[in-house]
Write an enzyme that holds these catalytic residues in place. Structure first.
Site, PDB file in Angstrom:
ATOM      1  N   GLU A 126       0.804  -1.034   0.061  1.00 25.45           N
ATOM      2  CA  GLU A 126       0.271   0.229   0.598  1.00 25.45           C
ATOM      3  C   GLU A 126       0.774   1.314  -0.129  1.00 25.45           C
ATOM      4  OE1 GLU A 126      -3.074   0.561   2.869  1.00 25.45           O
ATOM      5  OE2 GLU A 126      -4.326  -1.566   1.960  1.00 25.45           O
TER       6      GLU A 126
HETATM    7  C1  LIG Z   1       2.899  -9.468   0.349  1.00 24.75           C
HETATM    8  C2  LIG Z   1       2.617  -8.657  -0.601  1.00 24.75           C
HETATM    9  C3  LIG Z   1       1.441  -8.217  -0.779  1.00 24.75           C
HETATM   10  C4  LIG Z   1       1.127  -7.225  -1.907  1.00 24.75           C
HETATM   11  N1  LIG Z   1      -0.751  -7.272  -1.652  1.00 24.75           N
HETATM   12  C5  LIG Z   1      -1.130  -6.583  -3.220  1.00 24.75           C
HETATM   13  C6  LIG Z   1      -2.499  -6.933  -4.032  1.00 24.75           C
HETATM   14  O1  LIG Z   1      -2.756  -7.169  -3.199  1.00 24.75           O
HETATM   15  N2  LIG Z   1      -2.855  -5.976  -4.509  1.00 24.75           N
HETATM   16  C7  LIG Z   1      -1.498  -5.536  -5.225  1.00 24.75           C
HETATM   17  O2  LIG Z   1      -1.803  -4.857  -6.471  1.00 24.75           O
HETATM   18  N3  LIG Z   1       0.020  -5.194  -4.980  1.00 24.75           N
HETATM   19  C8  LIG Z   1       0.396  -5.802  -4.349  1.00 24.75           C
HETATM   20  N4  LIG Z   1       1.443  -5.626  -3.342  1.00 24.75           N
HETATM   21  C9  LIG Z   1       2.231  -4.760  -4.602  1.00 24.75           C
HETATM   22  C10 LIG Z   1       2.732  -3.668  -3.514  1.00 24.75           C
HETATM   23  O3  LIG Z   1       1.991  -2.532  -3.686  1.00 24.75           O
HETATM   24  C11 LIG Z   1       3.748  -3.149  -3.883  1.00 24.75           C
HETATM   25  O4  LIG Z   1       5.206  -4.077  -3.178  1.00 24.75           O
HETATM   26  C12 LIG Z   1       4.258  -1.768  -3.629  1.00 24.75           C
HETATM   27  O5  LIG Z   1       3.389  -1.312  -4.067  1.00 24.75           O
HETATM   28  C13 LIG Z   1       5.818  -2.244  -4.369  1.00 24.75           C
HETATM   29  O6  LIG Z   1       6.310  -2.276  -5.541  1.00 24.75           O
HETATM   30  P1  LIG Z   1       8.224  -2.507  -5.868  1.00 24.75           P
HETATM   31  O7  LIG Z   1       7.776  -4.385  -4.547  1.00 24.75           O
HETATM   32  O8  LIG Z   1       7.261  -3.201  -6.772  1.00 24.75           O
HETATM   33  O9  LIG Z   1       8.692  -1.552  -5.342  1.00 24.75           O
HETATM   34  P2  LIG Z   1       9.445  -0.927  -6.354  1.00 24.75           P
HETATM   35  O10 LIG Z   1       8.168   0.311  -6.512  1.00 24.75           O
HETATM   36  O11 LIG Z   1       9.800  -1.528  -7.268  1.00 24.75           O
HETATM   37  O12 LIG Z   1      10.699   0.236  -5.104  1.00 24.75           O
HETATM   38  C14 LIG Z   1      11.163  -0.707  -4.700  1.00 24.75           C
HETATM   39  C15 LIG Z   1      12.108   1.079  -3.743  1.00 24.75           C
HETATM   40  O13 LIG Z   1      12.258   2.269  -4.474  1.00 24.75           O
HETATM   41  C16 LIG Z   1      11.863   3.355  -3.226  1.00 24.75           C
HETATM   42  N5  LIG Z   1      10.560   4.495  -4.684  1.00 24.75           N
HETATM   43  C17 LIG Z   1      10.587   3.946  -5.468  1.00 24.75           C
HETATM   44  N6  LIG Z   1       9.731   5.504  -5.704  1.00 24.75           N
HETATM   45  C18 LIG Z   1      10.032   5.979  -5.454  1.00 24.75           C
HETATM   46  C19 LIG Z   1      10.219   7.494  -5.371  1.00 24.75           C
HETATM   47  N7  LIG Z   1       9.609   8.220  -6.094  1.00 24.75           N
HETATM   48  N8  LIG Z   1      10.561   8.184  -4.282  1.00 24.75           N
HETATM   49  C20 LIG Z   1      11.365   7.063  -3.256  1.00 24.75           C
HETATM   50  N9  LIG Z   1      11.534   6.207  -3.519  1.00 24.75           N
HETATM   51  C21 LIG Z   1      10.923   5.584  -4.128  1.00 24.75           C
HETATM   52  C22 LIG Z   1       9.976   2.786  -3.118  1.00 24.75           C
HETATM   53  O14 LIG Z   1       9.678   2.737  -2.009  1.00 24.75           O
HETATM   54  C23 LIG Z   1      10.830   1.357  -2.637  1.00 24.75           C
HETATM   55  O15 LIG Z   1      11.533   1.564  -1.546  1.00 24.75           O
HETATM   56  C24 LIG Z   1       2.070  -6.593  -2.450  1.00 24.75           C
HETATM   57  C25 LIG Z   1       3.071  -7.034  -2.690  1.00 24.75           C
HETATM   58  C26 LIG Z   1       3.712  -7.748  -1.160  1.00 24.75           C
HETATM   59  C27 LIG Z   1       4.978  -7.666  -1.388  1.00 24.75           C
END
Ligand SMILES: Cc1cc2nc3c(=O)[nH]c(=O)nc-3n(C[C@H](O)[C@H](O)[C@H](O)COP(=O)(O)OP(=O)(O)OC[C@H]3O[C@@H](n4cnc5c(N)ncnc54)[C@H](O)[C@@H]3O)c2cc1C
Length: 849
Positions: free
Chosen positions: A520
């Site tokens: 989230e």
């Molecule tokens: C267990 C689990 C359950 C989930 N459930 C759902 C679900 O039900 N439905 C769904 O749609 N999604 C779900 N998600 C997805 C979740 O919302 C995403 O993992 C989250 O949005 C982050 O995306 P990412 O993991 O690809 O990280 P990335 O987007 O690759 O980010 C990597 C890092 O970069 C940082 N970052 C990125 N952009 C910026 C910026 N502009 N400035 C500063 N920092 C930045 C982030 O904070 C993070 O630390 C789930 C994820 C997990 C792990």
């Protein structure tokens, strides 16, 4: 006292300086200007007062000279600014032109995100003069009789059914009877209206249910959180057609349908608006007939409940190249509901999120064809998906993760307080050592902050707010505080928390922490980009008004509105500079606040930091403009200041709503001191890193004229706070209310409380054995069982005292047990081979630490 002396010296200095140039009237003039700015008087009142004072100054014969000339010029300018047509022509119009050039263009999607939700107490904190009445008048969060009965009935029963080791290690899933219980007892229906068969719980009740389950099993609480959060039910509730609601909502409420919501994919995580998944409006065959529908291609991952979902809420970008439903080709992000069995969907594989085996996995779709009616809200909602998501996020984000994190923190604090009392080293409870006490105090203070934020914000939602900026603050800070609490709990428990097994009641909670941090809106992004970024535009009393006025196509009206906003903004900035300076000098002692009791000073300090923050925000926005978005660390620090003030306000309101129990006061003091110290440090960090060093110096004079005067909680306070949870107090019970603490054999939290209560009676007896037995040489045994028998034989303790001490010792040893395993019991392959040989399941052997 010191403040009074400094203030007198400063005023004396000013008086002396001004007697040199014009006497006492000049001094009155300066005081009046400061007073009017502090009180935010209108430009007209300001001009009239200035006229009277400068008139008096002249009549009473002040010597002519540069100073007098300057005063008359200032007065002329003040009156000129009162003539609106003149100031519009000379100032507003040119300024608006330049402003428009600098204003970054904003898509409809971005605007919708910014305007989503409501502005509540967050907006007050941006004013520099928050109106406490507004916060204190908010109705305290309350449970209805029905909600309380659900917590005491089905929720309690569910907690009793959960065996977290079985779920996380042996089974990798919730057992079938738990799934059945969740589906049929309404756990997936908390946000569904009663008209459709749901429970229609308040936000607060929803939050308490999640917190309670989280205190027992995070696999179960994550499972319950998802259908009640942003996803099919919530989107249908707000945007679904009546037909969709009538079909899906009762089935979701009865648990006949299991939903998931798929937004994230391999190429779009944090930047969710850039999803490459597509839907194309096209003709196709549906149930033997040719219709106009959607052809979907998508690749999603991390989707909670996906492996077992029966209906998939899907976000994708919709195109209409043949213009079958309208003029536009690229309609934008759209949300639809796709039944699991639809041809082309691949679903069912699982991810394995950090040993917390809630159902989570990928979903792929290749040329999946569904009718247009699959769009949530029907074809008229095509392209409205992003707006729908951000509008609903403001509520869901305040509840799911903050409640889970708070439930986990309550369990950890409850357990750690008791464990630190019953675990003895160096002949003392470890909870008596200062180092351990400071860790426990931190746990207690942070848990109180988390619980206050969760409770008060849920109460505001129940009163009709949809607080979007607080939802980001809660998401970030409550999950981060949960991480700190989990760390401290692990440290205080030592090896007991490290060794996994059925007797480890902490480690799975510790493992859950990064999941809450990531989902989230990952925390680094939320802190760096969202909290302040959204708040600065959304909550600032003038910025959004200026932006909207500048963009108003009706130019005349736009100039009028821009003029009002611009001059309001100028007065606001000047007032905040003055307020910041005066309150920093006086340590806000002169600031009136509604509270007259022992928390009064914290109310005053929040107002002081609010003024300094509002002033710093204006300087930063004026000088850095859009570049501030790129300077993420500056934005993050301002967001931290805002959050610290918000959370301190939540603590004060919560304490008030609880009836101000005197016993809780040390916790409230710790929490407020900690938060306001953070506010000071982050504001200072902002100034240290502000690129324009001249302005940074100027801000420093107006914000910290006496240096950094606010201190973190003292060791003595930490000791008092720790003692509140290492003893069986009412404060401990209030803090951990809604955690599952019932006394039953499988519940460590209940057993720890029992042992803590026994410790109160056992310790004086142990002490007597030490003084009268060990020190005199009549008792020589090294362990407690031996000492009990020798002390009994020597007549130092009675038979009943010996019996109660034996009982206590047995219970303590039971609680400090850790598990060990035969080599073949560890590792999935060994387990499978063993099962294949159909041997009776070996039980984990238990080992006394
Ligand atoms: C267990 C689990 C359950 C989930 N459930 C759902 C679900 O039900 N439905 C769904 O749609 N999604 C779900 N998600 C997805 C979740 O919302 C995403 O993992 C989250 O949005 C982050 O995306 P990412 O993991 O690809 O990280 P990335 O987007 O690759 O980010 C990597 C890092 O970069 C940082 N970052 C990125 N952009 C910026 C910026 N502009 N400035 C500063 N920092 C930045 C982030 O904070 C993070 O630390 C789930 C994820 C997990 C792990």
């Amino acid at each position: 006292m010191l403040a009074a002396i400094v203030t007198l010296l400063v005023l004396g200095g000013i008086a002396y300086a001004f007697t040199q140039v014009g006497g006492i009237i000049t001094l009155v003039l300066v005081a009046a200007v400061l007073y009017l700015a502090y009180r935010r008087s209108s430009l007209l009142v300001f001009s009239v007062t200035l006229t009277l004072l400068i008139g008096a100054y002249t009549v009473l014969g002040a010597p002519a000279g540069a100073w007098k000339a300057i005063l008359w010029i200032v007065l002329a300018l003040a009156w000129a600014l009162n003539v609106r047509p003149l100031r519009k022509l000379l100032i507003t119009r040119p300024f608006m032109k330049a402003y428009l050039r600098l204003l970054p263009s904003m898509s409809a999607t971005e605007r919708e995100a910014l305007e989503a939700g409501t502005v509540w107490w967050d907006g007050e904190l941006f004013t520099g003069a928050p109106r406490w009445e507004r916060l204190l008048a908010t109705r305290p969060a309350q449970l209805s009789a029905e909600e309380q009965a659900f917590l005491d009935g089905p929720c309690e029963e569910l907690c009793r059914m959960l065996d977290d080791w079985d779920i996380t290690h042996r089974r990798g899933d919730l057992p079938p009877e738990v799934w059945q219980f969740l589906r049929t007892r309404g756990f997936f229906a908390m946000i569904i209206p009663k008209a459709y068969g749901g429970l229609e719980f308040s936000a607060y009740a929803h939050s308490c249910v999640l917190a309670k389950i989280a205190s027992r099993s995070t696999t179960a609480s994550s499972t319950v959180a998802v259908p009640n959060s942003l996803g099919p039910a919530e989107l249908l509730n707000h945007y679904g057609t009546e037909e969709q609601k009538r079909y899906y909502l009762p089935r979701l409420a009865r648990g006949e349908e299991i939903p998931c919501f798929a937004l994230t994919g391999p190429r779009a995580g944090s930047d969710a608006a850039s999803i490459p998944d597509t839907g194309v409006v096209a003709r196709g065959i549906w149930q033997g007939r040719e219709i106009v529908g959607l052809k979907l291609n998508f690749s999603k991952r991390y989707i909670t409940l996906a492996p077992i979902a029966t209906v998939v809420g899907l976000a994708f970008r919709l195109f209409d190249p043949e213009h079958l439903i309208g003029e536009r080709t690229d309609l934008g992000i759209t949300c639809a509901l796709i039944p699991r069995e639809t041809p082309g969907i691949t679903i069912g594989r699982r991810h394995f999120p950090l040993n917390i085996p809630f159902q989570n996995g990928p979903i792929e779709g290749k040329d999946v064809f569904v009718p247009l009616d699959a769009i949530i809200g029907g074809p008229k909602m095509a392209g409205q998906g992003w707006r729908m998501l951000v509008e609903q996020l403001s509520v869901g984000r305040c509840i799911s993760l903050p409640s889970n994190a708070t439930g986990g923190a309550k369990a950890a604090t409850w357990a750690t307080g008791a464990y630190a009392r019953i675990r003895r080293q160096f002949n003392s409870s470890v909870g008596r050592f200062e180092g351990v006490q400071s860790a426990i105090a931190r746990m207690v203070g942070l848990t109180y902050i988390m619980d206050s934020a969760r409770t008060v914000t849920a109460g505001a939602i129940d009163a009709g707010e949809k607080p979007s900026v607080p939802s980001a603050m809660l998401k970030y800070h409550v999950t981060e505080m949960g991480r700190l609490v989990a760390n401290d709990a692990m440290d205080v428990h030592g090896g007991k928390a490290i060794c996994l097994g059925p007797h480890n009641y902490l480690a799975r909670g510790f493992e859950t922490v990064p999941i809450g941090i990531t989902v989230e809106g990952a925390n680094i992004l939320t802190r760096s980009l969202i909290i302040f970024g959204q708040g600065a535009v959304r909550c600032h009393p003038y910025v959004l008004k200026e932006m909207n006025a500048a963009r108003n196509p009706e130019r005349r009206r736009g100039i009028d509105d821009f003029d009002a906003a611009l001059f309001g903004h100028m007065g606001f900035a000047i007032s905040n500079a003055v307020r910041s300076f005066v309150m920093a000098l006086t340590l806000a002692r002169v600031q009136g606040v509604p509270d007259k009791g022992p928390t009064r000073r914290y109310f005053q300090h929040v107002v002081r930091f609010s003024a300094s923050f509002a002033f710093a925000v204006d300087v930063a926005m004026l000088t850095l403009g859009g570049y501030l978005k790129k300077k993420e660390n500056l934005s993050a620090r301002l967001g931290d200041v805002l959050s610290a003030m918000y959370l301190a306000s939540m603590v004060l309101k919560h304490y008030n709503d609880e009836g101000q129990p005197a016993e809780d006061l040390p916790i409230v003091e710790w929490a407020c001191r900690h938060l306001l110290y953070q506010a000071q440090e982050q504001l200072h960090g902002f100034l240290r890193n502000f690129p324009n060093r001249f302005l940074a110096g100027l801000m420093r004079v107006l914000i910290f004229p006496r240096g950094l005067t606010y201190f973190a909680p003292a060791d003595r306070l930490a000791r008092r706070v720790a003692e509140l949870v290492t003893n069986p107090t009412e404060a401990r019970k209030r803090l951990c209310r809604y955690a599952y603490t019932s006394l039953e054999p499988s519940n460590a939290l209940g057993l720890l409380e029992e042992a803590l209560e026994l410790a109160v009676g056992a310790e004086p007896i142990e002490q007597r054995i030490r003084v009268e037995g060990v020190r005199t040489g009549r008792v020589t045994a090294l362990d407690l069982p031996g000492r009990i028998e020798q002390a009994l034989a020597a007549g130092i303790i009675s038979e009943s005292e010996a019996a109660s001490l034996r009982d206590y010792d047995r219970k303590v040893m039971e609680l400090i047990r850790v598990d060990d395993f035969a080599p073949h019991e560890l590792g999935v392959r060994a387990e499978r081979e063993r099962e294949a040989r159909v041997e009776p399941a070996p039980r984990a052997r238990e080992h006394v630490a």
